[in-house]
Write a protein that holds these residues in place. Sequence first.
Motif, PDB file in Angstrom:
ATOM      1  N   ASP A  58       0.464  -0.594 -16.451  1.00 11.35           N
ATOM      2  CA  ASP A  58      -0.451  -0.660 -17.765  1.00 11.35           C
ATOM      3  C   ASP A  58       0.590  -1.250 -18.871  1.00 11.35           C
ATOM      4  N   THR A  59       1.551  -1.896 -18.464  1.00 10.31           N
ATOM      5  CA  THR A  59       2.430  -2.548 -19.505  1.00 10.31           C
ATOM      6  C   THR A  59       2.487  -4.221 -18.848  1.00 10.31           C
ATOM      7  N   PRO A  60       2.728  -4.993 -19.813  1.00 10.21           N
ATOM      8  CA  PRO A  60       2.802  -6.525 -19.417  1.00 10.21           C
ATOM      9  C   PRO A  60       4.129  -6.749 -18.470  1.00 10.21           C
ATOM     10  N   GLU A  61       5.182  -5.730 -18.679  1.00 12.90           N
ATOM     11  CA  GLU A  61       6.213  -6.195 -17.484  1.00 12.90           C
ATOM     12  C   GLU A  61       5.711  -5.472 -16.259  1.00 12.90           C
ATOM     13  N   GLY A  62       5.028  -4.352 -16.102  1.00 12.56           N
ATOM     14  CA  GLY A  62       4.470  -3.777 -14.839  1.00 12.56           C
ATOM     15  C   GLY A  62       3.778  -4.732 -14.373  1.00 12.56           C
ATOM     16  N   LYS A  63       2.840  -5.204 -15.080  1.00 14.11           N
ATOM     17  CA  LYS A  63       1.691  -6.364 -14.614  1.00 14.11           C
ATOM     18  C   LYS A  63       2.432  -7.823 -13.981  1.00 14.11           C
ATOM     19  N   ALA A  64       3.447  -8.119 -14.580  1.00 13.40           N
ATOM     20  CA  ALA A  64       4.361  -9.203 -14.307  1.00 13.40           C
ATOM     21  C   ALA A  64       5.002  -8.914 -12.965  1.00 13.40           C
ATOM     22  N   PRO A  76      -6.680 -12.543 -12.442  1.00 18.86           N
ATOM     23  CA  PRO A  76      -7.496 -12.073 -13.606  1.00 18.86           C
ATOM     24  C   PRO A  76      -7.694 -10.568 -13.951  1.00 18.86           C
ATOM     25  N   GLN A  77      -8.027  -9.957 -12.693  1.00 19.11           N
ATOM     26  CA  GLN A  77      -8.041  -8.564 -12.840  1.00 19.11           C
ATOM     27  C   GLN A  77      -6.783  -7.693 -13.350  1.00 19.11           C
ATOM     28  N   ALA A  83      -5.495  -1.181 -17.037  1.00 19.66           N
ATOM     29  CA  ALA A  83      -4.443  -0.753 -16.180  1.00 19.66           C
ATOM     30  C   ALA A  83      -4.891  -0.773 -14.873  1.00 19.66           C
ATOM     31  N   ILE A  84      -3.870  -0.739 -14.124  1.00 25.44           N
ATOM     32  CA  ILE A  84      -4.017  -0.836 -12.451  1.00 25.44           C
ATOM     33  C   ILE A  84      -3.658   0.260 -11.997  1.00 25.44           C
ATOM     34  N   ILE A  85      -4.100   0.772 -11.142  1.00 21.72           N
ATOM     35  CA  ILE A  85      -3.727   1.935 -10.230  1.00 21.72           C
ATOM     36  C   ILE A  85      -3.518   1.311  -8.995  1.00 21.72           C
ATOM     37  N   PHE A  86      -2.299   1.534  -8.447  1.00 26.19           N
ATOM     38  CA  PHE A  86      -2.042   1.056  -6.842  1.00 26.19           C
ATOM     39  C   PHE A  86      -1.830   2.374  -6.123  1.00 26.19           C
ATOM     40  N   LEU A  87      -2.617   2.467  -4.796  1.00 22.13           N
ATOM     41  CA  LEU A  87      -2.607   3.605  -4.160  1.00 22.13           C
ATOM     42  C   LEU A  87      -1.572   3.155  -2.922  1.00 22.13           C
ATOM     43  N   ALA A  88      -0.595   3.926  -2.494  1.00 23.74           N
ATOM     44  CA  ALA A  88       0.072   3.940  -1.358  1.00 23.74           C
ATOM     45  C   ALA A  88       0.117   5.251  -0.388  1.00 23.74           C
ATOM     46  N   GLY A  89       0.038   5.022   0.613  1.00 22.78           N
ATOM     47  CA  GLY A  89      -0.003   6.102   1.517  1.00 22.78           C
ATOM     48  C   GLY A  89       1.378   6.723   1.618  1.00 22.78           C
ATOM     49  N   ASP A  90       1.486   8.160   1.840  1.00 18.61           N
ATOM     50  CA  ASP A  90       2.760   8.742   2.083  1.00 18.61           C
ATOM     51  C   ASP A  90       2.813   9.269   3.363  1.00 18.61           C
ATOM     52  N   VAL A 183       3.127   3.083   2.613  1.00 22.48           N
ATOM     53  CA  VAL A 183       2.319   1.953   3.386  1.00 22.48           C
ATOM     54  C   VAL A 183       1.351   1.521   2.005  1.00 22.48           C
ATOM     55  N   PRO A 184       1.058   0.314   1.831  1.00 18.76           N
ATOM     56  CA  PRO A 184       0.234  -0.170   0.917  1.00 18.76           C
ATOM     57  C   PRO A 184      -1.174   0.081   1.373  1.00 18.76           C
ATOM     58  N   VAL A 185      -2.263   0.425   0.502  1.00 17.75           N
ATOM     59  CA  VAL A 185      -3.426   0.517   0.837  1.00 17.75           C
ATOM     60  C   VAL A 185      -4.337  -0.397  -0.156  1.00 17.75           C
ATOM     61  N   MET A 186      -4.401  -0.147  -1.446  1.00 17.93           N
ATOM     62  CA  MET A 186      -5.175  -0.937  -2.458  1.00 17.93           C
ATOM     63  C   MET A 186      -4.816  -0.589  -3.878  1.00 17.93           C
ATOM     64  N   ALA A 187      -5.227  -1.745  -4.564  1.00 15.79           N
ATOM     65  CA  ALA A 187      -5.244  -1.699  -6.115  1.00 15.79           C
ATOM     66  C   ALA A 187      -6.473  -1.300  -6.709  1.00 15.79           C
ATOM     67  N   ILE A 188      -6.635  -0.627  -7.753  1.00 17.11           N
ATOM     68  CA  ILE A 188      -7.879  -0.652  -8.388  1.00 17.11           C
ATOM     69  C   ILE A 188      -7.616  -1.027 -10.036  1.00 17.11           C
ATOM     70  N   SER A 189      -8.257  -1.913 -10.197  1.00 18.44           N
ATOM     71  CA  SER A 189      -8.174  -2.403 -11.935  1.00 18.44           C
ATOM     72  C   SER A 189      -9.211  -1.832 -12.566  1.00 18.44           C
TER      73      SER A 189
END
Length: 214
Positions: A58-64, A76-77, A83-90, A183-189
Amino acid sequence: MSELMNNDFSKIMFDRHSIRQFDATTKISREELQEMIKQATTAPSACNLQSWHFIVIDTPEGKAQLKKAAMRFNHPQIDTSSAIIFLAGDTKSHEVYRDVWQKVYEAGKIDKTKLDSILNTFLPLYEKATPEFLTLDATIDCSMVAMQLLLIARAHGYEANPWSGFDFKTIIPTLGLDAERFVPVMAISLGKPAKDQQVLKTDRYDAKTLTEFL
């Protein structure tokens, strides 16, 4: 059933549209984002492993940082969302499985017989599992909590856009996570929709063509 289909519920569940441009001036507090995640984690998971992990951007640095591994059509999203919430499988969530169920036992929610049964049945299954099994299991868990998060976001008055247009090989280390564990799953904007965009409404396939009864 019709009594359950009130306007609010119907809007959350069945108003199908895709938001890709958000109002960049809308801010969602970290407290509310954390609350949405907390509510989403009531989702079911395999053997109660809860094999999910959330990275809130949720910061410009994190988005970059995120954009380094994201496909350009998803920028664009990233740029306009609150904010973007990225979901990773543990894939190593089972390593704390014993502690989770021990707390359930100590809280008096299960007896010792049930505790021993759980730890002697499910825990060995995951301790001896292949990486492929653990990856698939964690991906399914993450997909369950992601769907719940989409509904929670709308219940909070926001729109959400799930996407996976990123480099699956680099996204995890790009976000500073252990590539051997997550492991990567998805991002949610998340955010409020931009007022000047054309909302994309889509049709669904006829469910009858996708269904078989045995």
